[in-house]
Design a protein around this motif. Structure first.
Motif, PDB file in Angstrom:
ATOM      1  N   VAL A  48       8.347 -52.846 -47.989  1.00 13.96           N
ATOM      2  CA  VAL A  48       7.498 -54.020 -48.167  1.00 13.96           C
ATOM      3  C   VAL A  48       6.347 -54.035 -47.162  1.00 13.96           C
ATOM      4  O   VAL A  48       5.332 -54.701 -47.388  1.00 13.96           O
ATOM      5  CB  VAL A  48       8.354 -55.300 -48.082  1.00 13.96           C
ATOM      6  CG1 VAL A  48       8.608 -55.702 -46.643  1.00 13.96           C
ATOM      7  CG2 VAL A  48       7.720 -56.435 -48.866  1.00 13.96           C
ATOM      8  N   LYS A  49       6.489 -53.269 -46.070  1.00  7.21           N
ATOM      9  CA  LYS A  49       5.407 -53.204 -45.073  1.00  7.21           C
ATOM     10  C   LYS A  49       4.174 -52.505 -45.634  1.00  7.21           C
ATOM     11  O   LYS A  49       3.079 -52.654 -45.084  1.00  7.21           O
ATOM     12  CB  LYS A  49       5.891 -52.466 -43.824  1.00  7.21           C
ATOM     13  CG  LYS A  49       6.929 -53.229 -43.014  1.00  7.21           C
ATOM     14  CD  LYS A  49       7.405 -52.415 -41.815  1.00  7.21           C
ATOM     15  CE  LYS A  49       8.475 -53.147 -41.027  1.00  7.21           C
ATOM     16  NZ  LYS A  49       8.990 -52.342 -39.880  1.00  7.21           N
ATOM     17  N   THR A  50       4.347 -51.753 -46.714  1.00  4.42           N
ATOM     18  CA  THR A  50       3.207 -51.066 -47.319  1.00  4.42           C
ATOM     19  C   THR A  50       2.399 -51.973 -48.236  1.00  4.42           C
ATOM     20  O   THR A  50       1.332 -51.570 -48.717  1.00  4.42           O
ATOM     21  CB  THR A  50       3.697 -49.851 -48.137  1.00  4.42           C
ATOM     22  OG1 THR A  50       4.467 -50.314 -49.254  1.00  4.42           O
ATOM     23  CG2 THR A  50       4.564 -48.931 -47.273  1.00  4.42           C
ATOM     24  N   LEU A  51       2.912 -53.189 -48.488  1.00  8.81           N
ATOM     25  CA  LEU A  51       2.239 -54.098 -49.413  1.00  8.81           C
ATOM     26  C   LEU A  51       1.277 -55.010 -48.676  1.00  8.81           C
ATOM     27  O   LEU A  51       1.495 -55.359 -47.503  1.00  8.81           O
ATOM     28  CB  LEU A  51       3.283 -54.960 -50.129  1.00  8.81           C
ATOM     29  CG  LEU A  51       4.279 -54.250 -51.039  1.00  8.81           C
ATOM     30  CD1 LEU A  51       5.300 -55.249 -51.559  1.00  8.81           C
ATOM     31  CD2 LEU A  51       3.552 -53.562 -52.195  1.00  8.81           C
TER      32      LEU A  51
ATOM     33  N   LYS B 181      -0.494 -60.710 -49.032  1.00  6.48           N
ATOM     34  CA  LYS B 181      -0.562 -61.718 -50.090  1.00  6.48           C
ATOM     35  C   LYS B 181       0.161 -61.304 -51.367  1.00  6.48           C
ATOM     36  O   LYS B 181       0.237 -62.097 -52.308  1.00  6.48           O
ATOM     37  CB  LYS B 181      -2.034 -62.020 -50.403  1.00  6.48           C
ATOM     38  CG  LYS B 181      -2.775 -62.677 -49.249  1.00  6.48           C
ATOM     39  CD  LYS B 181      -4.211 -63.011 -49.643  1.00  6.48           C
ATOM     40  CE  LYS B 181      -4.945 -63.692 -48.496  1.00  6.48           C
ATOM     41  NZ  LYS B 181      -6.348 -64.029 -48.871  1.00  6.48           N
ATOM     42  N   ASP B 182       0.658 -60.096 -51.395  1.00  3.73           N
ATOM     43  CA  ASP B 182       1.368 -59.643 -52.588  1.00  3.73           C
ATOM     44  C   ASP B 182       2.616 -60.498 -52.766  1.00  3.73           C
ATOM     45  O   ASP B 182       3.438 -60.638 -51.854  1.00  3.73           O
ATOM     46  CB  ASP B 182       1.746 -58.166 -52.434  1.00  3.73           C
ATOM     47  CG  ASP B 182       2.230 -57.538 -53.745  1.00  3.73           C
ATOM     48  OD1 ASP B 182       2.983 -58.204 -54.474  1.00  3.73           O
ATOM     49  OD2 ASP B 182       1.871 -56.381 -54.011  1.00  3.73           O
ATOM     50  N   SER B 183       2.795 -61.059 -53.956  1.00  2.00           N
ATOM     51  CA  SER B 183       3.938 -61.939 -54.216  1.00  2.00           C
ATOM     52  C   SER B 183       5.273 -61.214 -54.055  1.00  2.00           C
ATOM     53  O   SER B 183       6.309 -61.833 -53.807  1.00  2.00           O
ATOM     54  CB  SER B 183       3.844 -62.542 -55.617  1.00  2.00           C
ATOM     55  OG  SER B 183       3.869 -61.523 -56.604  1.00  2.00           O
ATOM     56  N   LEU B 184       5.257 -59.890 -54.185  1.00  2.12           N
ATOM     57  CA  LEU B 184       6.506 -59.140 -54.074  1.00  2.12           C
ATOM     58  C   LEU B 184       7.073 -59.216 -52.658  1.00  2.12           C
ATOM     59  O   LEU B 184       8.285 -59.064 -52.460  1.00  2.12           O
ATOM     60  CB  LEU B 184       6.279 -57.681 -54.476  1.00  2.12           C
ATOM     61  CG  LEU B 184       7.544 -56.831 -54.647  1.00  2.12           C
ATOM     62  CD1 LEU B 184       8.446 -57.405 -55.733  1.00  2.12           C
ATOM     63  CD2 LEU B 184       7.179 -55.380 -54.960  1.00  2.12           C
ATOM     64  N   VAL B 185       6.203 -59.465 -51.663  1.00  3.07           N
ATOM     65  CA  VAL B 185       6.681 -59.563 -50.279  1.00  3.07           C
ATOM     66  C   VAL B 185       7.724 -60.662 -50.172  1.00  3.07           C
ATOM     67  O   VAL B 185       8.808 -60.461 -49.616  1.00  3.07           O
ATOM     68  CB  VAL B 185       5.510 -59.820 -49.316  1.00  3.07           C
ATOM     69  CG1 VAL B 185       6.034 -60.086 -47.897  1.00  3.07           C
ATOM     70  CG2 VAL B 185       4.544 -58.647 -49.309  1.00  3.07           C
TER      71      VAL B 185
ATOM     72  N   VAL C 122       9.260 -46.061 -55.250  1.00  2.00           N
ATOM     73  CA  VAL C 122      10.314 -46.158 -56.266  1.00  2.00           C
ATOM     74  C   VAL C 122      11.120 -47.430 -56.068  1.00  2.00           C
ATOM     75  O   VAL C 122      11.433 -48.148 -57.037  1.00  2.00           O
ATOM     76  CB  VAL C 122      11.228 -44.918 -56.218  1.00  2.00           C
ATOM     77  CG1 VAL C 122      12.457 -45.121 -57.102  1.00  2.00           C
ATOM     78  CG2 VAL C 122      10.457 -43.676 -56.653  1.00  2.00           C
ATOM     79  N   LEU C 123      11.441 -47.750 -54.813  1.00  2.00           N
ATOM     80  CA  LEU C 123      12.178 -48.981 -54.544  1.00  2.00           C
ATOM     81  C   LEU C 123      11.399 -50.201 -55.013  1.00  2.00           C
ATOM     82  O   LEU C 123      11.949 -51.104 -55.664  1.00  2.00           O
ATOM     83  CB  LEU C 123      12.487 -49.100 -53.050  1.00  2.00           C
ATOM     84  CG  LEU C 123      13.468 -48.091 -52.451  1.00  2.00           C
ATOM     85  CD1 LEU C 123      13.627 -48.341 -50.951  1.00  2.00           C
ATOM     86  CD2 LEU C 123      14.817 -48.184 -53.137  1.00  2.00           C
ATOM     87  N   LEU C 124      10.111 -50.232 -54.698  1.00  2.00           N
ATOM     88  CA  LEU C 124       9.298 -51.393 -55.065  1.00  2.00           C
ATOM     89  C   LEU C 124       9.098 -51.481 -56.574  1.00  2.00           C
ATOM     90  O   LEU C 124       9.165 -52.574 -57.160  1.00  2.00           O
ATOM     91  CB  LEU C 124       7.954 -51.329 -54.353  1.00  2.00           C
ATOM     92  CG  LEU C 124       8.000 -51.435 -52.822  1.00  2.00           C
ATOM     93  CD1 LEU C 124       6.610 -51.259 -52.233  1.00  2.00           C
ATOM     94  CD2 LEU C 124       8.593 -52.774 -52.393  1.00  2.00           C
TER      95      LEU C 124
END
Length: 820
Positions: free
Chosen positions: A586-589, A592-596, A692-694
C-alpha cells in the motif's frame, strides 16, 4: 458474546439446566495436601461411586479389579448406547444392527487390526494389568444385567428406537475401544500414495524435471523456519531432502486413475483428511512452568480437538484407590485418563506427529494377483476372511490381504501392483495402552518418561508438576529407513527398501524445562528434522497464535492462561502472514487512493472472527474480505502452475480450523529467496508481487460490492456454528438423529478444555466437556439432568471445578452408590 438466547432455548428443549460449580479457572477452591484421598469403600461393597453436582463419578475401591469394576459400571449408567456403538464401530459389527449401509465401514474397521494379535497381547499381560480390562468389563456387564432386568425404566431409549439390545463386554472389547479410537485414529496416517499420484500428475503435465521441482515445492521435507515444540537450536537448519536420491520406484509406479485408495479411505474414516493435510490434526496445549507462572508451580491447559459429538467425545472420571488417585477427562471412557492430574503431576496430549508408517508398492504376479515379488520370488499373500453379519440380509464375506509389510490397502490391477502399509507400532498396541494407564501413577519426569518409552504409537505427551517443572516427549517407534527411501513416496516392496531397525528412544523429540519457560503445540512440528514424509510444516502455522500471546507477558496467572483460549479460538489464521506484505504494497499507492483505506481494514484489524452483537454474522467486513480475497489470490498465483486436480486442494481460503493450504505456498512465494523452502518455480511468473496483491485485493472488493453493495461496513459473512453430531467420528450413530445439536458459534478450540494448576501443596483443575457428562435418555424420553449442562458453559468460556479432594467432593455430592 455468544448467542445466549438460542442456547437458552436449546437448554429449555433439552430440559437441562446449569447447577452449582461453574467457575473461572482461577476461582477454583484449593485444599491443603494434607487432605489426602483414602479408599472410602463400604466393607460390604466392591466399590463406591460418588457423583458430584455435574454427575462426574468418583470411584473408590481397594483393589485394581474393583476400582475398574466401579468405573465400568458408572460408564454403563451414563453412556451405554454410545459405548455399545463405539464397540461395534471399531470391531466392525455395525451392519449387524444398522444394516447394509454400514458394511463398507465395517470392512475398513476389520482391515485395521488383527484380532488374534490383540488377544495374544492381552493374554501376555500380568494379571494385575488384565484386572483393569476384565474389571471394567465386569462392571459394565453388571449394569447391563440390571438394565435388562428392568427395561421399562432403565433401558436407554436409543436401543428401543434402533431395535436391538445391549451386549455384554469382555476385556478384549475394552482394549479394542482404545485401539480403535486412539491407536488407529491417530497413529495410522500415511500419505505416500496420495503424494505419488500428485507427483505423477505434475510430471505428466510438466515433465519429470519440472514436475519434481514443483512437487518439492508443494511437499517439502524440512522448513527450518517452521515453529517446533522442542525449540530449534539452529534456525539455519539445512534445508535439504532427508534422502540422498529420489525414491527408486520401478516403472510400475504409475497409478491407475480409477484406483481406490482404501488406505486413505480408512484413514479418513479414522480421522484423516484430504491431501495435502492427510494427517489427523487434533488438539492444542500450552504449559507454563515456574519461570512464567506468577506462583511457584505449573499451569497446563489442554484442548484436544476431536471434533464435536453428542454425547460428548470425552468422559469425566475420578479413580481413587489401588495406587491411583486421579481425576480428569478421557475419550470414550477409556480406562485411563488422558487429560488429568494426580495432584503431584498433570498431563495432556495432542495428535502424534512422527512418521511411523510406510506404504510399500508391491509388484503382483500377472498370473496370480494375490502373489507379490519379494526377495526374488513370488510369495502368496496372507488372507483372512471376515464374515460380516448384516441386518436384513445375508452375511457378507470380506477378505483382508497382507504382505510381509502389512495390510494391503489398495490393488491396482491395471498395473499389476498393490500397496501395503507397514506400521512400526504393530504388536505394541496393548503395551502402549498400559503405559498410558500407568502414567496416572507417575510422580516425576523420570517415571513419566519410563512409560513414554513403552509407547509404540505416535502421540504427543506433556508433563507438568507441583515444583514448576514442565516437559514434552513425542513417543513412538521411529524406523531406520533404507538409503534412497524418500519417505514422501511409497517404498519398493521387493525387499530392497526394508527397515534397518528402530531408532532408540533417546532420539525421540523431547524437552524438559526449556529456557523460554513454556511449552506449546497446536499440531505443529515436534522438533527440527522430524518432518519428512508427513507434516509439511511451515512458518504458516496456527501455533503462532498461542506463541505470540505467551511471549507478550513475563508471568501468567491461571486466569490469564485460560484467557488465551478464547483469544485463539476466534483468531483468523491467515491475516498475520499477509499483513506485512499488504502494508508494504500500500506504500506504493498515492495517499488519496481509496484502496489505501480499504487495505487498512485488514492491516489494522485485530484478527478476531466474532459475532459480538449476536446478529448471526461475524462482526465487521474483514472476515468477508478475507474469505473473498484469498481464493482470488490463490487462483492468480497458483492456478497456472498446477494441474487443475492439484490446484483444487489449494483453492479455498477460509481456513477456519487451520491456515488455508494455499497460504503456505503463497507466503513462501512472497518471501522468495528468504523462504525456508527453495522456490525453484516462480509462482508469480516474474510479476510484481506487490502489484499482484493490490490487484487481487481490488478484485475482491469489486466482487463484494457487486454481491453485497458498496457500503463496506455492511459486508458480512455468516457466523459458522458448531455441530454436535449424533454419529461418532467413524460415521456410526451413537445417538438418535434428533440428538444432533447445533450451536454455539464456531470456536477453534478443544472438544473439551481442561486447565490444571499445581502450586506446591495446592492443586486445582477446571474442565468443560460439552454437551454434558451423561448421554442417558430414559425409555419415556426423559433426558438426564447432565445431558447438556456444559453446553452454555462451553459457549461462555467457563468451566466447572473438579473435586480433587474428598472435602470438595463431599461439599458438592449428588449421589452415592455402593456396588456389592
Amino acid at each position: 458474546m455468544k448467542k445466549k438466547s438460542a442456547l437458552a432455548a436449546l437448554s429449555l428443549i433439552l430440559s437441562t439446566g446449569l447447577v452449582a460449580g461453574v467457575a473461572a479457572p482461577g476461582a477454583v477452591a484449593q485444599e491443603p495436601a494434607a487432605a489426602q484421598v483414602t479408599a472410602e469403600v463400604s466393607e460390604a461393597g466392591k466399590a463406591t461411586i460418588k457423583r458430584d453436582s455435574y454427575g462426574v463419578p468418583h470411584v473408590y475401591a481397594d483393589t485394581t479389579r474393583d476400582l475398574f469394576y466401579g468405573y465400568g459400571y458408572a460408564v454403563a449408567e451414563d453412556r451405554m448406547f454410545q459405548l455399545e456403538m463405539a464397540k461395534r464401530a471399531v470391531l466392525g459389527t455395525s451392519a449387524e444392527v444398522l444394516g447394509p449401509d454400514y458394511v463398507e465401514i465395517d470392512k475398513r474397521s476389520r482391515a485395521s487390526f488383527d484380532p488374534e494379535a490383540i488377544k495374544a497381547q492381552i493374554e501376555a499381560l500380568p494379571q494385575e494389568d488384565r484386572d483393569i480390562l476384565e474389571g471394567y468389563a465386569a462392571g459394565f456387564n453388571e449394569r447391563v444385567g440390571e438394565v435388562m432386568a428392568n427395561q421399562e425404566e432403565l433401558l436407554p431409549k436409543q436401543f428401543t428406537d434402533y431395535g436391538f439390545e445391549p451386549t455384554t463386554w469382555s476385556g478384549y472389547d475394552v482394549a479394542m475401544i482404545w485401539v480403535g479410537t486412539m491407536a488407529n485414529r491417530f497413529s495410522d496416517s500415511a500419505g505416500e500414495l496420495s503424494n505419488l499420484q500428485v507427483l505423477q500428475q505434475l510430471t505428466a503435465e510438466y515433465g519429470a524435471e519440472q514436475g519434481q521441482l514443483l512437487f518439492d515445492q508443494l511437499q517439502w521435507t524440512e522448513d527450518p523456519t517452521a515453529p517446533t515444540t522442542v525449540p530449534r537450536e539452529d534456525k539455519k537448519h539445512p534445508n535439504k531432502l532427508a534422502v540422498d536420491s529420489p525414491s527408486q520406484l520401478s516403472d510400475l509406479a504409475e497409478v491407475s486413475p480409477e484406483l481406490e485408495d482404501n488406505g486413505l479411505a480408512s484413514m479418513k474414516q479414522f480421522g484423516g483428511g484430504d491431501w495435502p493435510a492427510v494427517k489427523p490434526e487434533a488438539s492444542n496445549l500450552w504449559i507454563v512452568g515456574d519461570k512464567k507462572s506468577k506462583e511457584k508451580g505449573s499451569i497446563l491447559l489442554n484442548g484436544p480437538q476431536f471434533s464435536w459429538f453428542n454425547p460428548s467425545y470425552v468422559y469425566g472420571i475420578g479413580l481413587h484407590g489401588a495406587g491411583f488417585d486421579v481425576t480428569g477427562n478421557t475419550p470414550f471412557a477409556h480406562p485411563t485418563i488422558l487429560f488429568g492430574t494426580n495432584k503431584d503431576i498433570s498431563w495432556g496430549s495432542t495428535a502424534g506427529p512422527l512418521d511411523v508408517n510406510d506404504v510399500y508398492q508391491e509388484q503382483l504376479n500377472p498370473e496370480n494377483p494375490h502373489e507379490y515379488r519379494y526377495d526374488g520370488e513370488w510369495r502368496p499373500m496372507d488372507v483372512r476372511t471376515e464374515k460380516i453379519e448384516v441386518a436384513g440380509q445375508e452375511p457378507v464375506e470380506h477378505q483382508v490381504y497382507s504382505t510381509v509389510h502389512g495390510y494391503v490397502t489398495s490393488f491396482d490391477a491395471a498395473n499389476n501392483t498393490a500397496y501395503s502399509k507397514k506400521r512400526s507400532w504393530a504388536g505394541t498396541e496393548i503395551q502402549s495402552f498400559m503405559a498410558w494407564i500407568k502414567i496416572m501413577k507417575a510422580q516425576n519426569w523420570e517415571e513419566y518418561l519410563e512409560q513414554a518409552e513403552k509407547v509404540g504409537i505416535t502421540i504427543n505427551w506433556y508433563y507438568a508438576d507441583k515444583e514448576g517443572n514442565i516437559g514434552y516427549v513425542s513417543p513412538g517407534k521411529l524406523p531406520v529407513r533404507a538409503e534412497g527411501h524418500d519417505p514422501r513416496l511409497p517404498a519398493v516392496g521387493d525387499g530392497s527398501m526394508e527397515w534397518e531397525g528402530i531408532r532408540p528412544f533417546s532420539e525421540n523429540p523431547k524437552v524438559y524445562n526449556p529456557k523460554q519457560g513454556y511449552i506449546v503445540n497446536w499440531n505443529n512440528q515436534s522438533a527440527a528434522g522430524f518432518n519428512a514424509g508427513s507434516g509439511n510444516w511451515s512458518p504458516v502455522d496456527r501455533v503462532n497464535e498461542i506463541i505470540e500471546r505467551l511471549e507478550e507477558k513475563q508471568k501468567f496467572t491461571t486466569d490469564e492462561i485460560w484467557d488465551i483460549n478464547e483469544e485463539t479460538s476466534f483468531a483468523d489464521l491467515n491475516i498475520r502472514y499477509f499483513r506485512p506484505f499488504l502494508e508494504e504494497a500500500v506504500k506504493t499507492l498515492p495517499a488519496k487512493d481509496s484502496l489505501v483505506q480499504d487495505v487498512r481494514l485488514l492491516t489494522e484489524w485485530d484478527g478476531q472472527r466474532r459475532d459480538g452483537d449476536d446478529d448471526g454474522d461475524l462482526d465487521g467486513p474483514q472476515a468477508a474480505i478475507m474469505n473473498t480475497w484469498l481464493p482470488i489470490l490463490f487462483e492468480t498465483v497458483l492456478k497456472d502452475d498446477l494441474p487443475a486436480s492439484v490446484f483444487e486442494n489449494y483453492a479455498q481460503g477460509s481456513g477456519l480450523a487451520r491456515p488455508a493450504n494455499g497460504s503456505k505456498l503463497v507466503y513462501n512465494a512472497l518471501l522468495g529467496e528468504d523462504a525456508g523452502v527453495e522456490q525453484s518455480v516462480d509462482f508469480f511468473n516474474g510479476a510484481d508481487k506487490q502489484q499482484v496483491l493490490l490487484d487481487t485485493y481490488r478484485q475482491a472488493l469489486a466482487q463484494l460490492a457487486a454481491e453485497q453493495g458498496a457500503d463496506r461496513s455492511a459486508w458480512s459473512v455468516p457466523a459458522p456454528q458448531h455441530e454436535f453430531s449424533y454419529k461418532n467420528f467413524i460415521g456410526v450413530p451413537q445417538a438418535n438423529a434428533e440428538e444432533n445439536l447445533t450451536g454455539p458459534d464456531y470456536m477453534n478450540r478443544g472438544t473439551q478444555n481442561d486447565i490444571v494448576s499445581l502450586f506446591g501443596s495446592e492443586a486445582s483443575m477446571c474442565t468443560v466437556a460439552p454437551p454434558g457428562q451423561s448421554g442417558f435418555i430414559a425409555p419415556d424420553g426423559t433426558k438426564s439432568e447432565h445431558y447438556a449442562d456444559q453446553l452454555q458453559m462451553y459457549a461462555d468460556f467457563e468451566c466447572k471445578t473438579e473435586n480433587l479432594y474428598p472435602q470438595q467432593l463431599e461439599a458438592n455430592l449428588e449421589s452415592t452408590t455402593v456396588l456389592k
